[in-house]
Write a protein that holds these residues in place. Structure first.
Motif, PDB file in Angstrom:
ATOM      1  N   GLY A 154       0.802  -1.208   0.000  1.00 46.14           N
ATOM      2  CA  GLY A 154       0.000   0.000   0.000  1.00 46.14           C
ATOM      3  C   GLY A 154       0.840   1.264   0.000  1.00 46.14           C
ATOM      4  N   PRO A 155       0.175   2.426   0.045  1.00 48.65           N
ATOM      5  CA  PRO A 155       0.904   3.698   0.009  1.00 48.65           C
ATOM      6  C   PRO A 155       1.611   3.987   1.323  1.00 48.65           C
ATOM      7  N   ARG A 156       2.508   4.978   1.241  1.00 44.50           N
ATOM      8  CA  ARG A 156       3.252   5.464   2.413  1.00 44.50           C
ATOM      9  C   ARG A 156       4.045   4.338   3.072  1.00 44.50           C
ATOM     10  N   PHE A 157       4.789   3.614   2.241  1.00 42.04           N
ATOM     11  CA  PHE A 157       5.598   2.487   2.707  1.00 42.04           C
ATOM     12  C   PHE A 157       7.035   2.956   2.872  1.00 42.04           C
ATOM     13  N   PHE A 158       7.622   2.670   4.029  1.00 40.83           N
ATOM     14  CA  PHE A 158       8.975   3.140   4.319  1.00 40.83           C
ATOM     15  C   PHE A 158       9.820   1.999   4.857  1.00 40.83           C
ATOM     16  N   ILE A 159      10.947   1.739   4.186  1.00 38.72           N
ATOM     17  CA  ILE A 159      11.940   0.788   4.676  1.00 38.72           C
ATOM     18  C   ILE A 159      13.142   1.606   5.144  1.00 38.72           C
ATOM     19  N   ASP A 160      13.390   1.631   6.433  1.00 39.79           N
ATOM     20  CA  ASP A 160      14.496   2.408   6.982  1.00 39.79           C
ATOM     21  C   ASP A 160      15.766   1.554   6.990  1.00 39.79           C
ATOM     22  N   HIS A 161      16.850   2.106   6.490  1.00 35.09           N
ATOM     23  CA  HIS A 161      18.145   1.424   6.329  1.00 35.09           C
ATOM     24  C   HIS A 161      18.004   0.329   5.270  1.00 35.09           C
ATOM     25  N   GLY A 162      17.310  -0.763   5.575  1.00 32.20           N
ATOM     26  CA  GLY A 162      16.854  -1.652   4.520  1.00 32.20           C
ATOM     27  C   GLY A 162      17.649  -2.904   4.248  1.00 32.20           C
ATOM     28  N   THR A 163      18.949  -2.913   4.428  1.00 35.43           N
ATOM     29  CA  THR A 163      19.750  -4.072   4.049  1.00 35.43           C
ATOM     30  C   THR A 163      19.196  -5.355   4.671  1.00 35.43           C
ATOM     31  N   GLY A 164      19.015  -6.367   3.842  1.00 34.98           N
ATOM     32  CA  GLY A 164      18.573  -7.661   4.340  1.00 34.98           C
ATOM     33  C   GLY A 164      17.075  -7.843   4.427  1.00 34.98           C
ATOM     34  N   VAL A 165      16.287  -6.837   4.059  1.00 35.04           N
ATOM     35  CA  VAL A 165      14.830  -6.995   4.071  1.00 35.04           C
ATOM     36  C   VAL A 165      14.414  -7.950   2.958  1.00 35.04           C
ATOM     37  N   VAL A 166      13.506  -8.890   3.299  1.00 33.71           N
ATOM     38  CA  VAL A 166      12.966  -9.849   2.327  1.00 33.71           C
ATOM     39  C   VAL A 166      11.441  -9.828   2.433  1.00 33.71           C
ATOM     40  N   ILE A 167      10.771  -9.617   1.311  1.00 32.20           N
ATOM     41  CA  ILE A 167       9.307  -9.602   1.268  1.00 32.20           C
ATOM     42  C   ILE A 167       8.871 -10.573   0.185  1.00 32.20           C
ATOM     43  N   GLY A 168       8.103 -11.600   0.580  1.00 34.04           N
ATOM     44  CA  GLY A 168       7.746 -12.674  -0.333  1.00 34.04           C
ATOM     45  C   GLY A 168       6.618 -12.330  -1.300  1.00 34.04           C
ATOM     46  N   GLU A 169       6.432 -13.224  -2.240  1.00 40.74           N
ATOM     47  CA  GLU A 169       5.531 -13.006  -3.379  1.00 40.74           C
ATOM     48  C   GLU A 169       4.094 -12.693  -2.982  1.00 40.74           C
ATOM     49  N   THR A 170       3.556 -13.398  -2.004  1.00 41.76           N
ATOM     50  CA  THR A 170       2.138 -13.244  -1.683  1.00 41.76           C
ATOM     51  C   THR A 170       1.905 -12.379  -0.450  1.00 41.76           C
ATOM     52  N   ALA A 171       2.935 -11.680  -0.004  1.00 43.06           N
ATOM     53  CA  ALA A 171       2.767 -10.760   1.121  1.00 43.06           C
ATOM     54  C   ALA A 171       1.814  -9.635   0.728  1.00 43.06           C
ATOM     55  N   ILE A 172       1.005  -9.199   1.699  1.00 50.19           N
ATOM     56  CA  ILE A 172       0.114  -8.055   1.515  1.00 50.19           C
ATOM     57  C   ILE A 172       0.423  -7.063   2.626  1.00 50.19           C
ATOM     58  N   ILE A 173       0.788  -5.858   2.234  1.00 47.31           N
ATOM     59  CA  ILE A 173       1.179  -4.822   3.184  1.00 47.31           C
ATOM     60  C   ILE A 173       0.239  -3.639   3.013  1.00 47.31           C
ATOM     61  N   GLY A 174      -0.325  -3.171   4.116  1.00 43.20           N
ATOM     62  CA  GLY A 174      -1.270  -2.067   4.072  1.00 43.20           C
ATOM     63  C   GLY A 174      -0.589  -0.724   3.922  1.00 43.20           C
ATOM     64  N   SER A 175      -1.281   0.326   4.315  1.00 44.88           N
ATOM     65  CA  SER A 175      -0.751   1.681   4.179  1.00 44.88           C
ATOM     66  C   SER A 175      -0.027   2.102   5.454  1.00 44.88           C
ATOM     67  N   ASN A 176       0.940   3.002   5.245  1.00 49.92           N
ATOM     68  CA  ASN A 176       1.667   3.601   6.371  1.00 49.92           C
ATOM     69  C   ASN A 176       2.375   2.548   7.221  1.00 49.92           C
ATOM     70  N   VAL A 177       3.049   1.626   6.560  1.00 48.09           N
ATOM     71  CA  VAL A 177       3.810   0.570   7.237  1.00 48.09           C
ATOM     72  C   VAL A 177       5.297   0.915   7.171  1.00 48.09           C
ATOM     73  N   ARG A 178       6.005   0.646   8.271  1.00 49.61           N
ATOM     74  CA  ARG A 178       7.439   0.906   8.320  1.00 49.61           C
ATOM     75  C   ARG A 178       8.175  -0.366   8.708  1.00 49.61           C
ATOM     76  N   LEU A 179       9.209  -0.692   7.943  1.00 44.21           N
ATOM     77  CA  LEU A 179      10.087  -1.822   8.242  1.00 44.21           C
ATOM     78  C   LEU A 179      11.501  -1.307   8.450  1.00 44.21           C
ATOM     79  N   TYR A 180      12.250  -2.034   9.277  1.00 41.29           N
ATOM     80  CA  TYR A 180      13.664  -1.754   9.444  1.00 41.29           C
ATOM     81  C   TYR A 180      14.487  -2.891   8.833  1.00 41.29           C
ATOM     82  N   GLN A 181      15.801  -2.750   8.904  1.00 47.48           N
ATOM     83  CA  GLN A 181      16.702  -3.685   8.232  1.00 47.48           C
ATOM     84  C   GLN A 181      16.533  -5.121   8.742  1.00 47.48           C
ATOM     85  N   HIS A 182      16.790  -6.049   7.845  1.00 48.23           N
ATOM     86  CA  HIS A 182      16.804  -7.483   8.148  1.00 48.23           C
ATOM     87  C   HIS A 182      15.442  -8.027   8.596  1.00 48.23           C
ATOM     88  N   VAL A 183      14.375  -7.381   8.202  1.00 52.95           N
ATOM     89  CA  VAL A 183      13.031  -7.933   8.424  1.00 52.95           C
ATOM     90  C   VAL A 183      12.718  -8.935   7.314  1.00 52.95           C
TER      91      VAL A 183
END
Length: 320
Positions: A194-223
């Motif tokens: 969804g909109p307003r998606f923020f990955i902070d730093h980011g290295t090592g983040v993995v998001i799979g094919e069928t993942a569904i992410i809503g709006s205004n979600v924040r992830l950090y590194q290695h998630v």
């Protein structure tokens, strides 16, 4: 120059490689005339990025009335490169298809993709705004657009996701891999974000094919938003195969190192702490953390230090 001895070794390697190719092709399928090229797709993404952001990513320095002409040139070049690579993918799939593709299939797909570009731009803008709000170290939205790994990865994903929806799976996956190689962030183009998606730093983040992410979600590194059912298991059903990654609802924050596996739902407004291993649903407005670190003092600390010292490899002395 290659001397005669070296030439003999090279010819032997060439013969071995030819034999290996023939064995591989006999087990699989005849080679496509041409496979989608990462180099061409890299240039296509550069052109599309320039058309989306002429001044910041395209380097346009002209007057405002010249901007559309610049966008036309970069967009025409980028879309034509993209059409050629999609054509190569279609030729590849044609070998697996009983029915022929239309001759203008790639061109039709490109027309549909071009119609999504304004929406892609709006989504990227929302991602950049979220990063600016979420990171006090950011000095401007332009800094985020041109230099933040999360913004670079999500720009690639927004493009790749539209192509994936239109059926250009290999081209889309190749574009996502360009971002992975550059940023260390691996987002499958099939993931819905969804909109307003923020990955902070980011290295090592993995998001799979069928993942569904809503709006205004924040992830950090290695998630990791991953799957847990091995597809070689004969008991795997449609849900595990086609809905095997997490659902992350709106306004969720997931801190560094968290691993979330399977079709679990993280409820709206929840926070997942660092290094959490999660296999179950989380209700809305929850905070999930791992147990706090244990402090060792005095004898316990000394005992652990002694144990660690005993596991160290002995220092090797250099011969005098």
């Amino acid at each position: 120059m290659i001397d005669d001895v070296s030439a003999e070794f090279i010819q032997s390697a060439v013969d071995d490689l030819r034999a290996a190719r023939l064995v591989s092709r006999a087990r699989r399928q005849p080679p496509a005339v041409r496979f989608p090229s990462p180099e061409a797709l890299t240039q296509a993404v550069r052109d599309l990025s320039a058309a989306l952001y002429p001044r910041r990513l395209g380097g346009f320095r002209g007057e405002a009335e010249q901007e559309d002409s610049f966008v036309i040139a970069r967009l025409a070049h980028g879309l034509d490169l993209l059409r050629q690579e999609i054509d190569a993918e279609i030729a590849y799939w044609q070998m697996e298809s009983a029915a022929p593709f239309d001759d203008d299939h790639a061109s039709t797909l490109i027309r549909h993709f071009a119609a999504t570009l304004a929406d892609i731009r709006a989504s990227i803008d929302s991602d950049i705004d979220a990063a600016f709000i979420g990171d006090p170290a950011a000095r401007s939205v332009d800094e985020i657009l041109v230099s933040y790994p999360g913004a670079i990865a999500t720009l690639h994903h927004r493009i790749a996701h539209e192509l994936h929806k239109l059926g250009a799976a290999i081209v889309a996956r190749s574009i996502s891999e360009l971002a992975n190689a550059r940023t260390g962030i691996d987002i499958h183009p099939g993931a819905t974000i969804g909109p307003r998606f923020f990955i902070d730093h980011g290295t090592g983040v993995v998001i799979g094919e069928t993942a569904i992410i809503g709006s205004n979600v924040r992830l950090y590194q290695h998630v990791t938003l991953g799957a847990r059912s091995p597809l070689w298991d004969a008991s795997t059903g449609p849900r595990e195969r086609y809905a095997r990654h997490p659902i992350v609802e709106d306004d969720v924050v997931i801190y560094a190192g968290a691993t979330i596996l399977g079709r679990v739902t993280i409820g709206r407004g929840s926070t997942i702490g660092g290094n959490v291993w999660l296999l179950d649903d989380v209700p809305p407005e929850c905070v999930v953390v791992q147990p706090g670190a244990i402090r060792l003092r005095n004898a316990e600390a000394d005992a652990l230090g002694d144990a660690l010292a005993r596991t160290r490899s002995p220092v090797r002395r250099m011969a005098s």
